[in-house]
Design a protein around this motif. Sequence first.
Motif, mmCIF file in Angstrom:
data_model
loop_
_atom_site.group_PDB
_atom_site.id
_atom_site.type_symbol
_atom_site.label_atom_id
_atom_site.label_comp_id
_atom_site.label_asym_id
_atom_site.label_seq_id
_atom_site.Cartn_x
_atom_site.Cartn_y
_atom_site.Cartn_z
ATOM 1 N N VAL A 93 -2.076 57.538 -24.644
ATOM 2 C CA VAL A 93 -1.630 56.241 -24.675
ATOM 3 C C VAL A 93 -2.960 55.460 -24.173
ATOM 4 C CG1 VAL A 93 -0.573 54.664 -22.990
ATOM 5 C CG2 VAL A 93 0.476 56.928 -23.499
ATOM 6 N N TYR A 94 -3.193 54.410 -24.985
ATOM 7 C CA TYR A 94 -4.432 53.605 -24.789
ATOM 8 C C TYR A 94 -3.939 52.305 -24.137
ATOM 9 C CZ TYR A 94 -6.748 56.320 -28.085
ATOM 10 O OH TYR A 94 -7.521 57.365 -28.808
ATOM 11 N N TYR A 95 -5.041 52.060 -23.022
ATOM 12 C CA TYR A 95 -4.671 50.972 -22.236
ATOM 13 C C TYR A 95 -5.956 49.996 -22.400
ATOM 14 C CZ TYR A 95 -1.528 54.118 -19.665
ATOM 15 O OH TYR A 95 -0.472 54.891 -19.276
ATOM 16 N N CYS A 96 -5.635 48.654 -22.387
ATOM 17 C CA CYS A 96 -6.663 47.636 -22.152
ATOM 18 C C CYS A 96 -6.770 47.462 -20.758
ATOM 19 C CB CYS A 96 -6.068 46.575 -22.960
ATOM 20 S SG CYS A 96 -6.991 45.115 -22.802
ATOM 21 N N TYR A 113 -7.559 44.596 -13.866
ATOM 22 C CA TYR A 113 -6.237 44.273 -14.550
ATOM 23 C C TYR A 113 -6.130 45.397 -15.442
ATOM 24 C CZ TYR A 113 -7.261 39.719 -12.194
ATOM 25 O OH TYR A 113 -7.595 38.823 -11.276
ATOM 26 N N TRP A 114 -4.796 45.624 -15.906
ATOM 27 C CA TRP A 114 -4.365 46.666 -16.726
ATOM 28 C C TRP A 114 -3.121 46.136 -17.519
ATOM 29 C CZ3 TRP A 114 -7.015 51.074 -17.627
ATOM 30 C CH2 TRP A 114 -8.180 51.494 -16.735
ATOM 31 N N GLY A 115 -3.188 46.706 -19.051
ATOM 32 C CA GLY A 115 -1.801 46.577 -19.498
ATOM 33 C C GLY A 115 -1.080 47.653 -19.404
ATOM 34 N N GLN A 116 0.136 47.603 -20.203
ATOM 35 C CA GLN A 116 1.054 48.790 -20.112
ATOM 36 C C GLN A 116 0.852 49.847 -20.846
ATOM 37 O OE1 GLN A 116 1.396 46.220 -21.932
ATOM 38 N NE2 GLN A 116 2.353 46.957 -23.787
#
Length: 124
Positions: A93-96, A113-116
Amino acid sequence: QVQLVESGGGLVQAGASLRLSCAASGPTFSSLVMGWFRQAPGKEREFVAWISPSDAMRQYADSVKGRFIISRDNDKNMVVLQMNSLKPEDTAVYYCAADPKRYYATYPTHYAYWGQGTQVTVSS
């Protein structure tokens, strides 16, 4: 507050390419350090790449250097991870992620801050 939304993941064969995008909300995108991380099942989240606010600096994990390219478009509030020559070990799973002040940010704790996340699966 910054909200991040990743897209572009999928299932591909080894050797193929994928382009991940991360759209950011908020007025401060051009001042943010942006990063990509990934997490495979049963493993810790690991650094992939980061890019400075003005695109003057980039850094990559050794495992992706020469295959992945991080870029950003401050007019569109977007950061992109171009992934080439994909390998099965890139499956994760890749996170921004984003942070307003920390350069050379290669640990998850460096980012506010993180994406889903978006799933990338590479078959052999």
